[in-house]
Scaffold this motif. Structure first.
Motif, short mmCIF file in Angstrom:
data_model
loop_
_atom_site.label_atom_id
_atom_site.label_comp_id
_atom_site.label_asym_id
_atom_site.label_seq_id
_atom_site.Cartn_x
_atom_site.Cartn_y
_atom_site.Cartn_z
N VAL A 502 15.94 -0.40 41.93
CA VAL A 502 15.97 -0.92 43.29
C VAL A 502 15.28 0.05 44.26
CG1 VAL A 502 17.41 -1.92 45.09
CG2 VAL A 502 18.15 -2.05 42.71
N GLY A 503 15.48 1.35 44.02
CA GLY A 503 14.93 2.35 44.93
C GLY A 503 13.41 2.31 45.00
N THR A 504 12.74 2.20 43.85
CA THR A 504 11.27 2.17 43.90
C THR A 504 10.79 0.92 44.65
OG1 THR A 504 11.23 1.16 41.70
CG2 THR A 504 10.86 3.54 41.80
N ALA A 505 11.53 -0.18 44.50
CA ALA A 505 11.14 -1.40 45.23
C ALA A 505 11.36 -1.22 46.73
CB ALA A 505 11.93 -2.60 44.71
N LEU A 506 12.47 -0.56 47.10
CA LEU A 506 12.74 -0.34 48.52
C LEU A 506 11.70 0.59 49.14
CD1 LEU A 506 16.64 0.08 48.43
CD2 LEU A 506 15.38 -1.79 49.51
N GLU A 526 15.01 6.74 56.19
CA GLU A 526 15.36 5.98 54.99
C GLU A 526 14.63 6.52 53.78
OE1 GLU A 526 18.21 4.12 56.09
OE2 GLU A 526 17.43 2.88 54.46
N LEU A 527 13.36 6.83 53.95
CA LEU A 527 12.56 7.33 52.83
C LEU A 527 13.14 8.63 52.31
CD1 LEU A 527 8.95 6.54 54.13
CD2 LEU A 527 10.07 5.52 52.13
N PHE A 528 13.52 9.53 53.22
CA PHE A 528 14.10 10.79 52.77
C PHE A 528 15.44 10.56 52.06
CE2 PHE A 528 11.39 13.09 55.99
CZ PHE A 528 10.74 13.88 55.06
N ARG A 532 16.38 11.62 48.11
CA ARG A 532 17.52 12.43 47.66
C ARG A 532 18.34 11.67 46.63
NH1 ARG A 532 17.60 13.79 53.12
NH2 ARG A 532 19.19 12.20 53.53
N LEU A 533 18.56 10.41 46.89
CA LEU A 533 19.38 9.61 45.98
C LEU A 533 18.73 9.51 44.60
CD1 LEU A 533 21.90 7.65 45.78
CD2 LEU A 533 20.20 5.84 45.93
N MET A 534 17.44 9.20 44.58
CA MET A 534 16.78 8.99 43.30
C MET A 534 16.64 10.29 42.52
SD MET A 534 14.14 6.15 44.68
CE MET A 534 13.05 6.08 43.29
N GLU A 535 16.39 11.35 43.25
CA GLU A 535 16.27 12.65 42.60
C GLU A 535 17.57 13.03 41.91
OE1 GLU A 535 15.46 15.86 45.35
OE2 GLU A 535 13.54 16.15 44.31
N SER A 545 11.18 11.78 39.99
CA SER A 545 9.99 12.21 40.72
C SER A 545 9.30 11.09 41.48
CB SER A 545 9.01 12.90 39.76
OG SER A 545 8.75 12.09 38.66
N ALA A 546 9.84 9.88 41.42
CA ALA A 546 9.15 8.74 42.01
C ALA A 546 8.92 8.89 43.52
CB ALA A 546 9.91 7.44 41.73
N CYS A 547 9.74 9.66 44.20
CA CYS A 547 9.55 9.82 45.64
C CYS A 547 8.78 11.07 45.99
CB CYS A 547 10.89 9.82 46.36
SG CYS A 547 11.68 8.22 46.38
N ASN A 548 8.38 11.85 44.99
CA ASN A 548 7.66 13.10 45.29
C ASN A 548 6.46 12.89 46.20
OD1 ASN A 548 9.44 14.44 43.71
ND2 ASN A 548 7.99 15.07 42.13
N PRO A 549 5.58 11.93 45.88
CA PRO A 549 4.39 11.80 46.73
C PRO A 549 4.73 11.44 48.17
CG PRO A 549 4.40 10.11 45.02
CD PRO A 549 5.54 11.02 44.72
N VAL A 550 5.74 10.60 48.35
CA VAL A 550 6.13 10.23 49.70
C VAL A 550 6.72 11.44 50.42
CG1 VAL A 550 7.73 8.83 51.05
CG2 VAL A 550 6.43 7.79 49.19
#
Ligand code: FMN
Ligand code: SF4
Ligand code: SF4
Ligand code: SF4
Lengths: 600, 231, 178
Positions: A502-506, A526-528, A532-535, A545-550
């Motif tokens: 769900v997180g990658t879709a959000l 929200e992005l931050f 944190r949640l996904m990490e 690592s999916a949010c690393n680039p963002v």
């Protein structure tokens, strides 16, 4: 690929099953081959496969539905996937793809009514040094131009077999720009194996140890430790698995290894087999590199004929080792070693719970050493020259050399081999990159490096890298880069765990929202929060690592986001006036009350 | 003598090989979870049971207990994360509790109450998912599926039938049944199967017996899920 | 000066408002502590500056959007009041259908319609949105009071907390989604 009658279909399926020895563990191979021949996988075909392999229909359908290249819904005689990495977008792929759809009168992602053609997107296909690139019925076409698009459309309309298309379209150049210890030497087939044999398994492992060789797939795990653990694990049957999934966008060094140095990779597998006591090796080749398959199989056949594979290799009694190639079918997560093992066993590529680790419970639950293709190639060098000599190159913590796949805004994209410890600035200079704004090291999962950090070194202790080196010039929009990567992760999440599924879709939706001019500072928060949640809660490295680039670009290129925020107050993610469009259309109204202004 | 670890500061005994979740459960301690069930192999997909063990995040259902380890469970940080995970599950599907037969006995809903989830927070996906009413005794409402795979495990491991599987990938992952027609009626599923009663939410429902327990007396009306499981 | 409360029902059924009335005699107590601005309870039609705005119902048409924005502009605190405001509720059950198909079926093709029926296009009528949205997808929302409807007890506890200046907390039995 003409429409087949039911009995013809059954015959084709039966033949493929026969060739795959009716082995349930080869389900992905079976489905991939059927799809390649029939152009689709219908419920009837899946049921047939399930029956013959004694696996439930739902499981077979579940496996087929996991892989991007297995076509379950819309059959088309020409299936085109444009590589959608940011590098190709920078090379103009989006405009070319739109042009292609326009000329073919089709919507992106949907097959034409007559079932002739479908034009879609796929994650990076490893051709960033010669893009824009695409796959047509599984074959790679590089260097797309408007002229090629027009010509291709004509061939498709005329029904020309892909095999009869101009040969030069399918040419893939190696583009090796800098050679060092690995690519710079000349090799004699069998020499590395002979050297390893002369040392013997234990001493060979000792050399790997003194070379302090670390895995090139990204994590940098000690190869000697992995092989030792696998050698020590209880069990009679062991496996060597070569990870050639190379799915990290912007990475194409394994492609070049397998096209120009396949002997090194195969001999590295033999050496690993010798060290850990395995008789079977499996090479997992990403589906995108299907075009390499024939040459690799031919190479294996040559090696068997030359006594470099099979029984009593090089005459050494009891040294038996052979190699089989498995093809992936479009799933980045299958590069994660435990997902790869699942896929090899004919399952959905979902990462396993660990422990147990592959060294004790790997392929078919047997002790297995999974290594990146480059790690295995490096083992040949160590076999021939010894560990001490190897450890003298590079840095204290990162010995030897590293292959980099350089692409993006530079004069000379391609493969660069450097001793570990080279600076980002040095690579940029060698590749002819000027006025660079940022470098994405090690792909979307890696780090986005800004100019003040160009003095940093590519090494496990500073900037670890699985090989991607994507260069972004001053005119590039780093928000677009991050948005492209957010789309990548949403497309490639395996869907197993909640935070990543769900997180990658959000995250993707939030990036699209900001891009559409509906963003506010609340969305940045929200992005931050999602990062944190996904990490902290995701099941595997992809989600971690999916949010690393963002997160990286938010830290280092925040103005690229801020200039898109049109409001300090929260705004809806969608256009409210557009949300009245269907009612306007149905009522024919266009008065003031039939519209809504976007606020702020 | 068994070993002990510390769960939120209190000692929990465990036997070698036991997971943090199983040991906590045996000791009557509640760690929020959805995909874990004592009868089946741990799965580790919902991630609600994420705890901090010796400072590292890990899923309690797959984490082997070690002597002396310190496990944080109901901290504000972890419960915040859990609430966000629940919100993700709510917006991913279509959860219209007032019309759901499982309401009051639903683990997703009850866990959201336990964690004081006041809003689904995110924008809803409002996915278009079907209902399968083909089976004479059972209804499948896929709108509420949270992909915990308990039915998959129960049908495979307890019933030996493999009625359910997951297909698709990422946000498009979804449950399917074991028949080319896609209809539950064409599978070997029966009302007596373990899989028929294992769903923690309102997907797999027995027909002809809706809303039998009055509001106020349903399982989690009587007791909050944390208290209900802490015994 | 007593704080002002405004309430409204968007795409809802007034059930939440009925539940508000269900606090019975405590309404009088409430009236001693707050003053009602725009609300169906007193039939005041325009909203002025308020401390609290209670929004029942989701957002299904252009008018709902205007009213919600009006409330957001005037109220310091916006509360999503009841299930439909919180997650779209019953009206959002149409979201898996295409609005065009719905309008066509309701006004043109379903049996029993008078001949020559057409989709109304009177400018007085608010146009429906393609999808129904919970209110937090349109404006910033400060608090959420779920329940279909929230019980009188829950409403009483929630409002008391808010008026006193405490973050509302609903204990077991009061926090409900059905
Ligand atoms: C999402 C994900 C994708 C990965 N993709 C690859 C890949 O394409 N190739 C690779 O060699 N390793 C990949 N890895 C790393 C592997 O899990 C594993 O660490 C590696 O193959 C081990 O080989 P090495 O020790 O030789 O590096 C990936 C890991 C993750 C989490
Ligand atoms: S983190 Fe993502 S890719 Fe990894 S298991 Fe979870 S859903 Fe799958
Ligand atoms: S499954 Fe649970 S959360 Fe979903 S609608 Fe039913 S009761 Fe509500
Ligand atoms: S149907 Fe129920 S048990 Fe099965 S995966 Fe969905 S939520 Fe879990």
């Amino acid at each position: 690929m003409q429409a087949q009658s039911a009995s013809q279909q059954a015959e084709i399926v039966a033949n493929i099953l026969q060739r795959q020895r009716r082995d349930p563990a080869r389900l992905v191979q079976v489905l991939r081959e059927i799809d390649e021949v029939l152009g689709e996988l219908t419920p009837e075909v899946l049921a047939m496969v399930g029956e013959q392999l004694k696996r439930p229909f739902a499981e077979v359908a579940g496996v087929a539905g996991f892989y991007h290249f297995l076509e379950l819904e819309q059959r088309a005689r020409y299936r085109i996937f444009w590589s959608d990495n940011i590098i190709e977008q920078m090379q103009g792929s989006t405009e070319l793809r739109e042009e292609m759809c326009r000329l073919l009168w089709i919507e992106p992602g949907r097959a034409s009514e007559d079932g002739l053609v479908k034009v879609g997107l796929t994650s990076c296909i490893g051709m960033g040094d010669q893009g824009p690139a695409l796959l047509v019925n599984g074959r790679t076409v590089t260097r797309m131009t408007r002229a090629r698009v027009a010509a291709m459309v004509e061939l498709i309309r005329g029904g020309a077999l892909v095999g009869n298309w101009p040969e030069e379209w399918f040419a893939v150049a190696d583009n090796i720009r800098r050679r060092d210890i690995l690519l710079g030497r000349s090799y004699k087939a069998g020499a590395a194996i002979a050297a390893a044999l002369a040392r013997g398994p234990a001493a060979m492992l000792g050399e790997i140890q003194s070379a302090r060789l670390r895995g090139r797939g990204g994590a940098g795990f000690s190869t000697a430790q992995k092989w030792q653990a696998c050698r020590d694990a209880p069990g009679d049957v062991r496996y060597v698995v070569c990870n050639a999934d190379e799915g990290e966008p912007g990475t194409f060094k394994d492609r070049v290894l397998l096209s120009a140095y396949a002997d090194l990779v195969f001999e590295g597998m033999c050496i690993a087999g010798l060290c850990i006591g395995a008789r079977q090796g499996l090479l997992y080749l990403r589906g995108e590199y299907r075009y390499l398959l024939e040459a690799l199989e031919a190479n294996l056949a040559r090696r068997r004929a030359a006594g470099l594979l099979g029984r009593d290799i090089l005459g050494a009694a009891g040294y038996d080792f052979d190699i089989e190639i498995h093809l992936g079918a479009g799933a980045y997560v299958c590069g994660e070693e435990s997902a790869l093992l699942e896929s090899l066993a004919g399952k959905r590529g979902v990462p396993r719970n660990r422990p147990p680790f592959p060294v004790t419970h790997g392929y078919l639950d047997c002790p297995t050493a999974v290594n990146n293709a480059e790690t295995l190639a490096a083992a040949c060098l160590i076999a021939e020259n010894g560990g001490v000599c190897y450890a003298a190159i590079g840095t204290e913590m990162s010995t030897g050399s590293k292959l980099l796949s350089v692409s993006g805004d530079c004069a000379r994209p391609g493969i660069y081999e450097y001793p570990f410890g080279v600076t980002v600035a040095q690579v940029l200079a060698d590749a002819g990159a000027n006025d660079t704004q940022a470098v994405q090291v090690s792909g979307p999962s890696g780090v986005c490096v800004a100019p003040e950090e160009f003095g940093r070194r590519l090494a496990f202790e500073d900037l670890p890298s699985a090989g991607a080196f994507m260069v972004f010039g001053a005119s590039r929009d780093m928000f677009e880069v991050a948005r492209n990567f957010a789309h990548f992760f949403a497309h490639e999440s395996c869907g197993f765990c909640t935070p990543c599924r769900v997180g990658t879709a959000l995250v993707k939706n939030l990036m699209d929202k900001i891009n559409a001019g509906h963003g506010s500072p609340a969305d940045i928060n929200e992005l931050f929060k999602l990062q944190r949640l996904m990490e902290s809660t995701a099941h595997c490295g992809l989600g971690h690592s999916a949010c690393n680039p963002v997160a990286d670009t938010l830290k280092k290129f925040r103005p690229a986001y801020q200039r898109r925020l049109h409001s300090t107050e929260f705004e809806p993610a969608f256009d409210l006036d557009y949300a009245l469009s269907q009612a306007r259309q149905m009522t024919g109204r266009d008065d003031a009350g039939a519209h809504l202004a976007n606020e702020s | 003598m068994s070993d002990v670890f510390l769960l939120d500061g209190e000692q929990v005994p465990f036997t070698v090989g036991q997971t943090v979740m199983a040991a906590a459960r045996a000791a009557g301690r509640y760690i929020p979870h959805l995909c874990w069930h004592p009868e089946f192999q741990p799965h580790g997909s919902c991630r609600l049971c994420t705890v901090k063990a010796d400072g590292h995040f890990a899923a309690a259902c797959t984490l082997a207990a070690r002597p002396g380890m310190t496990v944080d469970n109901r901290t504000a940080e972890l419960d915040d994360q859990r609430r966000t995970l629940l919100q993700m599950l709510f917006v991913e599907g279509n959860h219209f509790c007032p019309s759901c037969e499982k309401s009051g006995a639903c683990k997703l809903q009850a866990t959201a109450y336990e964690l004081k989830m006041m809003t689904p927070h995110f924008d809803h996906f409002f996915p278009d998912r079907a209902v399968d009413a083909s089976h004479p005794d059972l209804l499948l409402d896929f709108n509420r599926c949270i992909l915990c795979e308990l039915c998959v495990r129960a049908s495979r491991d307890a019933d030996g039938k493999n009625v359910f599987a997951i297909t698709g990938r990422g946000i498009k992952s979804h449950l399917i049944v074991n028949s080319p027609s896609g209809r539950l009626a064409d599978t070997a599923m029966s009302l007596a199967d373990r899989a028929a009663s294992v769903c923690p939410v309102g997907v797999i429902l027995a027909k002809g017996r809706g809303f039998v327990i009055p509001i106020g007396e349903r399982r989690y009306d009587r007791q909050q899920i944390g208290a209900a499981e802490e015994q | 000066m007593k704080p002002k409360i405004a309430t409204t029902s968007l795409a809802g059924c007034f059930g939440c408002h009925m539940s508000l009335l269900d606090i019975d005699l405590r309404l009088l107590e409430l009236l001693q502590r707050v003053e009602f601005d725009r609300s169906p309870i007193n039939d005041i039609k325009t909203v002025g500056p308020c401390a609290i705005g209670l929004i029942e119902g989701g957002v299904c048409n252009a008018e709902n959007v205007e009213v919600l924005r009006e409330f957001r502009r005037h109220c310091k605190i916006i509360v999503a009041f009841g299930a439909c405001a919180v997650n779209g509720g019953l009206p959002a059950q149409r979201n898996h259908l295409d609005l065009r198909d719905i309008l066509e079926e309701v006004y043109q093709t379903s049996p029993g319609l008078a001949p020559g029926c057409s989709i109304p296009n009177d400018p007085e009528l608010p146009l429906p949105l393609n999808k129904v949205h919970p209110i937090h997808e349109i404006v910033r929302v400060d608090y959420f009071l779920p329940g279909c409807p929230p019980s009188a007890e829950a409403i009483w506890k929630f409002l008391n907390d808010l008026i006193i200046g405490r973050t509302p907390v609903l204990g077991h039995g009061l926090l409900r989604y059905d």
